[in-house]
Design an enzyme around this catalytic site. Structure first.
Site, PDB file in Angstrom:
ATOM      1  N   ALA A  61       0.863  -1.180   0.000  1.00 31.28           N
ATOM      2  CA  ALA A  61       0.000   0.000   0.000  1.00 31.28           C
ATOM      3  C   ALA A  61       0.898   1.228   0.000  1.00 31.28           C
ATOM      4  O   ALA A  61       2.076   1.144   0.360  1.00 31.28           O
ATOM      5  CB  ALA A  61      -0.870  -0.020   1.254  1.00 31.28           C
ATOM      6  N   GLY A 100       0.420  -5.127   0.666  1.00 32.27           N
ATOM      7  CA  GLY A 100      -0.702  -5.085  -0.260  1.00 32.27           C
ATOM      8  C   GLY A 100      -0.332  -5.642  -1.632  1.00 32.27           C
ATOM      9  O   GLY A 100      -1.213  -6.108  -2.367  1.00 32.27           O
ATOM     10  N   GLU A 103      -0.725  -9.286  -1.298  1.00 32.13           N
ATOM     11  CA  GLU A 103      -2.171  -9.538  -1.154  1.00 32.13           C
ATOM     12  C   GLU A 103      -2.866  -9.457  -2.507  1.00 32.13           C
ATOM     13  O   GLU A 103      -3.751 -10.259  -2.817  1.00 32.13           O
ATOM     14  CB  GLU A 103      -2.761  -8.540  -0.155  1.00 32.13           C
ATOM     15  CG  GLU A 103      -2.245  -8.800   1.266  1.00 32.13           C
ATOM     16  CD  GLU A 103      -2.643  -7.724   2.255  1.00 32.13           C
ATOM     17  OE1 GLU A 103      -2.298  -6.551   2.011  1.00 32.13           O
ATOM     18  OE2 GLU A 103      -3.293  -8.055   3.258  1.00 32.13           O
ATOM     19  N   GLU A 123       3.752  -5.823   7.111  1.00 32.82           N
ATOM     20  CA  GLU A 123       2.926  -4.791   7.762  1.00 32.82           C
ATOM     21  C   GLU A 123       3.227  -4.628   9.245  1.00 32.82           C
ATOM     22  O   GLU A 123       3.170  -3.524   9.782  1.00 32.82           O
ATOM     23  CB  GLU A 123       1.437  -5.122   7.580  1.00 32.82           C
ATOM     24  CG  GLU A 123       0.899  -4.883   6.178  1.00 32.82           C
ATOM     25  CD  GLU A 123       1.077  -6.071   5.247  1.00 32.82           C
ATOM     26  OE1 GLU A 123       1.872  -6.981   5.574  1.00 32.82           O
ATOM     27  OE2 GLU A 123       0.422  -6.101   4.189  1.00 32.82           O
TER      28      GLU A 123
HETATM   29  N1  3HC Z   1       4.639   3.425  -0.094  1.00 33.02           N
HETATM   30  C1  3HC Z   1       5.146   4.617  -0.462  1.00 33.02           C
HETATM   31  N2  3HC Z   1       6.457   4.821  -0.737  1.00 33.02           N
HETATM   32  C2  3HC Z   1       7.268   3.762  -0.637  1.00 33.02           C
HETATM   33  C3  3HC Z   1       6.812   2.499  -0.246  1.00 33.02           C
HETATM   34  C4  3HC Z   1       5.427   2.341   0.022  1.00 33.02           C
HETATM   35  N3  3HC Z   1       4.901   1.163   0.357  1.00 33.02           N
HETATM   36  N4  3HC Z   1       7.863   1.651  -0.230  1.00 33.02           N
HETATM   37  C5  3HC Z   1       8.937   2.363  -0.600  1.00 33.02           C
HETATM   38  N5  3HC Z   1       8.586   3.642  -0.844  1.00 33.02           N
HETATM   39  C6  3HC Z   1       9.456   4.718  -1.301  1.00 33.02           C
HETATM   40  C7  3HC Z   1      10.545   5.057  -0.301  1.00 33.02           C
HETATM   41  O1  3HC Z   1      10.099   5.975   0.676  1.00 33.02           O
HETATM   42  C8  3HC Z   1      11.621   5.629  -1.189  1.00 33.02           C
HETATM   43  O2  3HC Z   1      11.266   6.933  -1.468  1.00 33.02           O
HETATM   44  P1  3HC Z   1      12.416   8.064  -1.662  1.00 33.02           P
HETATM   45  O3  3HC Z   1      13.252   7.567  -2.801  1.00 33.02           O
HETATM   46  O4  3HC Z   1      11.632   9.290  -1.940  1.00 33.02           O
HETATM   47  O5  3HC Z   1      13.155   8.092  -0.363  1.00 33.02           O
HETATM   48  C9  3HC Z   1      11.476   4.823  -2.478  1.00 33.02           C
HETATM   49  O6  3HC Z   1      10.161   4.252  -2.431  1.00 33.02           O
HETATM   50  C10 3HC Z   1      12.465   3.700  -2.609  1.00 33.02           C
HETATM   51  O7  3HC Z   1      12.453   2.934  -1.409  1.00 33.02           O
HETATM   52  P2  3HC Z   1      13.799   2.382  -0.756  1.00 33.02           P
HETATM   53  O8  3HC Z   1      14.810   3.473  -0.679  1.00 33.02           O
HETATM   54  O9  3HC Z   1      13.423   1.686   0.493  1.00 33.02           O
HETATM   55  O10 3HC Z   1      14.267   1.358  -1.887  1.00 33.02           O
HETATM   56  P3  3HC Z   1      14.872  -0.096  -1.751  1.00 33.02           P
HETATM   57  O11 3HC Z   1      15.098  -0.565  -3.126  1.00 33.02           O
HETATM   58  O12 3HC Z   1      15.987  -0.090  -0.782  1.00 33.02           O
HETATM   59  O13 3HC Z   1      13.715  -0.978  -1.096  1.00 33.02           O
HETATM   60  C11 3HC Z   1      11.510  -1.869  -0.815  1.00 33.02           C
HETATM   61  C12 3HC Z   1      12.518  -1.203  -1.784  1.00 33.02           C
HETATM   62  C13 3HC Z   1      11.998  -3.264  -0.434  1.00 33.02           C
HETATM   63  C14 3HC Z   1      10.199  -1.964  -1.528  1.00 33.02           C
HETATM   64  C15 3HC Z   1      11.395  -1.009   0.458  1.00 33.02           C
HETATM   65  O14 3HC Z   1      11.149   0.323   0.092  1.00 33.02           O
HETATM   66  C16 3HC Z   1      10.303  -1.421   1.396  1.00 33.02           C
HETATM   67  O15 3HC Z   1      10.492  -2.313   2.187  1.00 33.02           O
HETATM   68  N6  3HC Z   1       9.136  -0.737   1.341  1.00 33.02           N
HETATM   69  C17 3HC Z   1       8.067  -0.920   2.255  1.00 33.02           C
HETATM   70  C18 3HC Z   1       7.292  -2.166   1.934  1.00 33.02           C
HETATM   71  C19 3HC Z   1       6.140  -2.314   2.882  1.00 33.02           C
HETATM   72  O16 3HC Z   1       6.268  -2.175   4.076  1.00 33.02           O
HETATM   73  N7  3HC Z   1       4.968  -2.642   2.335  1.00 33.02           N
HETATM   74  C20 3HC Z   1       3.810  -2.834   3.128  1.00 33.02           C
HETATM   75  C21 3HC Z   1       3.066  -1.554   3.211  1.00 33.02           C
HETATM   76  S1  3HC Z   1       1.680  -1.680   4.309  1.00 33.02           S
HETATM   77  C22 3HC Z   1       0.483  -2.447   3.376  1.00 33.02           C
HETATM   78  O17 3HC Z   1       0.750  -2.879   2.293  1.00 33.02           O
HETATM   79  C23 3HC Z   1      -0.862  -2.535   3.987  1.00 33.02           C
HETATM   80  C24 3HC Z   1      -1.733  -3.509   3.288  1.00 33.02           C
HETATM   81  O18 3HC Z   1      -1.738  -4.734   3.966  1.00 33.02           O
HETATM   82  C25 3HC Z   1      -3.125  -3.009   3.187  1.00 33.02           C
END
Ligand code: 3HC
Ligand code: NAI
Length: 694
Positions: A61, A100, A103, A123
């Protein structure tokens, strides 16, 4: 358009293109709804492939939307719409399918992964639980315990393991798109296999209870993990839609929790620390050949970290015996990495034989791109080392010191090239701890700063810029709140009570357990070094000096604030009498402290010094302090760091605590001007973070 639909022969192709990580923001969710409708209406399409542009499948998400009013369509509804289609959709996964994103893939009717793809439900690391069907679909696909393990560990499952688990149906052998199209063609005309229609697994109460206990031990204070276990197990016996409703209710409750706000603050803060105007667009220097001087605790750890990152390392010690000892220590650390499954035995062997040179001659550093000094914490020794480095290092080599406290400007003066000199402050054990303070001296070249950040990236560490001062960001704040806890012990608190109160607050360890781990000699040396500058009203922890003088140095001697033997460490039984004597000598009448006061005094001291650290520019922003304390000092991540915690707790409350404490000690308790100003203006540390970004 972040989502497009087209057709290729009999196969529809839904493409998600929303850089950087294809997060499912509102436009993607709306686009997916339209694409699903277009595919359903396209009679020539018998099946579809869903694929992502750019470096990854959907990584979750859109976290930037959290905390704002939710906007339709909601992700669970989008996934339900796709799953409900009566023609099959194949998810073609590359990069990371997270949260997400996974999912969404589980709502498709088949999944194929590129060999390097990884998938997971992270999450809980954001204080949430999977909120778009993950708690319902994952157990149906891979079974109860593997699903609970994946959700509570947040781990990224490699594609090959995902295939074994049944999370994906196939691994691509050639081009992912072509293989996914072939899979879609093979499914054309068949009824879609909907994950929601699979039977839910049976409960396994004993295994679940064991996992719940293990999670509570590993992550005390955290709520997301336990809630996720509850939702998954409570919904096993109810119909799918009811399970989805239970998941939604729990997800929305967590979305409103302070833990969610704190953990997401930590997530973005760790990505913002590298965003510094001074190094924007500045190319780092080479980082292939690393020199390390000193092979003790830190030097050996730093060398190991560099070897693990594939670099060439030359380590210089004082004599052959010390060089041989350093090599043994490094071999032991690499062996540990092999045991933890982080390194293959062949890679260990080649690191030791092909990429590590140990010796005593500084000439061996002539080709090094970056040299990190980790000798004794003495200005005299460091000045000698840097003068020598100046003679042997090639032009353009970065010369770094790992000093904990000393003046990097003075160290730079020992060379004729101060622009190349920088502090790179690693944390012990250096091959494990993720934090690196990049200490920028007055004349450090921006390219050298950029190289420090590039090194951290190469070593998979988090770099935070710090200015020169005694202790930089972390150790300076630590010294300050240590003084507050030591004062409480002088006034009557027991060290174990302080440790317990702060562990209950969420710290990984209490300060006295940390002292025992580091060695009481370290603190004693620091006090000796600073004795000349001591103010007569500074309160000296004489009890710690007494333990040191009698040879009770902590873990390494088996005795310090605690006694170490078989089983759990026990409070040192001789400590109460020692404390009585110290207090009597100082004419102090001990009083009782409750846990609340212990936490209030510790946090007020920490936040107050942190405010000074921000105000004088030692830390660029409050968020830099948070990242340092979270990654180097065991501050509970679910509280977001001291500055985030202070904002949530109320800066006015902290300031009034400080003023109250000053009534009995106005030497130590002086409010930081920045704290006073923010309270007067009704602003928070978060406002300073925002201003720095605009
Ligand atoms: N939403 C918005 N922005 C995101 C994001 C997300 N889910 N994931 C990453 N970004 C952004 C980062 O803030 C960063 O932005 P910036 O360049 O402006 O600083 C850019 O994307 C690149 O991210 P990273 O520097 O972390 O890049 P990496 O290549 O090192 O890692 C990644 C990529 C493995 C995807 C890592 O970013 C990550 O772990 N992201 C979070 C993933 C996550 O937690 N997803 C679950 C979200 S909660 C959810 O999905 C709820 C659902 O169940 C309803
Ligand atoms: P240590 O005492 O374990 O190791 C220092 C090593 O340097 C010894 O092996 C010594 O033989 C070697 N050495 C001394 N002079 C030398 C010279 N001229 N040339 C080559 N080698 C020489 O010390 P430790 O703990 O590794 O600390 C090193 C530095 O790192 C210090 O500045 C310390 O403040 C800093 N530091 C220490 C941390 C810790 O937790 N131990 C954490 C972060 C920084």
């Amino acid at each position: 358009m972040p989502v497009t639909y087209r057709r290729d022969g009999a196969i529809g192709v839904i493409t998600i293109d929303n850089p950087p990580v294809n997060a499912t923001g509102q436009a993607v969710r709306a686009g997916l709804m339209l694409a699903a409708r277009d595919f359903a209406a396209d009679d020539a399409a018998e099946a579809a492939v869903m694929i992502c542009a750019g470096r990854t499948w959907v990584a979750g998400a859109d976290i930037t939307e959290f905390g704002k009013p939710p906007r339709e369509p909601f992700l669970p509804d989008v996934i339900t719409a796709i799953e409900s289609l009566d023609k099959p959709v194949v998810a073609a996964i590359h990069g990371t399918a997270l949260g997400g994103g996974l999912e969404l893939a589980m709502g498709c009717h088949a999944r194929i992964g590129a060999p390097g793809a990884r998938m997971g439900l992270p999450e809980v690391t954001l204080g949430l639980l999977p909120g778009a069907g993950g708690t319902q679909r994952l157990p149906r696909l891979i079974g109860l315990m593997p699903a609970l393990e994946a959700i509570t560990s947040a781990r990224q499952i490699p594609a090959a393991e995902a295939l074994d688990l049944g999370l994906i149906d196939a691994l691509a052998t050639g081009d992912l798109t072509a293989d996914a199209m072939a899979l879609a063609r093979s499914l054309a005309g068949q009824a879609p296999r909907r994950t929601r229609d699979l039977p839910a697994p049976g409960d396994q109460p004993d295994a679940v209870a064991a996992l719940r206990a293990a999670v509570a031990r590993r992550l005390p204070g955290r709520i997301g993990e336990g809630t996720a276990i509850d939702v998954v197990t409570d919904s096993l016996a109810v119909p799918f839609d009811q399970g989805m409703a239970m998941e939604r209710a729990a997800f929305l409750a967590l979305m409103d929790s302070p833990q969610r706000a704190a953990l997401i603050h930590a997530f973005f803060a760790e990505r913002a620390v590298g965003n510094l105007p001074a190094i924007k667009g500045v190319a780092p220097r080479d980082l292939e050949r690393i020199g390390v001087i000193g092979g003790g605790t830190m030097g050996a750890g730093i060398a190991t970290a560099c070897l693990l990152a594939g670099q060439q390392v030359t380590l210089i010690e004082r004599d052959d015996a010390a060089a041989a000892r350093a090599r043994d220590t490094i071999a032991g650390m690499l062996e540990g990495a092999v045991k933890r499954g982080k390194l293959k035995p062949e890679a260990r062997d080649s690191a030791l034989s092909d990429r590590l040179t140990t010796g005593t001659d500084y000439a061996g550093l002539a080709q090094a791109d970056l040299i990190i000094e980790a000798v004794f914490e003495s200005m005299e020794v460091k000045e000698q080392v840097f003068a020598q480095l100046d003679r042997v290092a090639k032009p353009g080599a970065v010369l770094a010191t790992n000093t904990s406290y000393l003046d990097v400007n003075r160290i730079a003066d020992a060379t004729g090239r101060p622009g190349d000199v920088i502090g790179l402050h690693f944390f012990s054990p250096a091959h494990v701890m993720r934090l690196l303070e990049v200490v920028v001296a007055d004349r450090t070249d921006p390219q050298v700063v950029a190289t420090g950040f590039a090194l951290a990236k190469r070593l998979k560490k988090i770099a935070v810029r710090a200015g020169v001062c005694d202790g930089f960001i972390g150790n300076r704040i630590l010294s300050h709140y240590r003084a507050a806890v030591d004062a409480m012990v002088l006034d009557g608190a027991a060290p174990q009570q302080i440790d317990r109160a702060l562990a209950d607050f969420g710290f990984a360890m209490g300060p006295y357990a940390v002292s025992d781990l580091a060695g009481l000699d370290i603190g004693a040396m620091t006090r000796q070094r600073k004795a000349a500058d001591r103010h007569p009203r500074d309160r000296v922890p004489v009890f710690a000096d007494r333990l040191y003088e009698q040879g009770d140095l902590g873990r390494k001697t088996g005795r310090g604030f605690y006694v170490y033997g078989e089983g759990k460490p026990q409070p040192n039984p001789d400590l109460p009498a020692l404390l009585d004597r110290v207090r009597a000598d100082l004419g102090l009448t001990p009083r009782a402290f409750d846990d609340e006061e212990i936490v209030a005094r510790t946090m007020a001291a920490m936040v107050n010094e942190a405010a000074r650290v921000v105000e004088d520019g030692t830390a660029a922003r409050p968020l830099d302090v948070d990242v340092v304390m979270l990654n180097g000092y065991g501050f509970p991540r679910w509280r977001g760091g001291p500055m985030h915690w202070a904002d949530a707790h109320g800066l006015d409350r902290i300031l009034s605590d400080i003023r109250r404490f000053a009534e009995t000690d106005d030497h130590y308790w002086q409010p930081a001007p920045l704290l006073e100003r923010l309270v007067a203006e009704g602003r928070r540390f978060a406002d300073l973070n925002k201003e720095s970004q605009s």
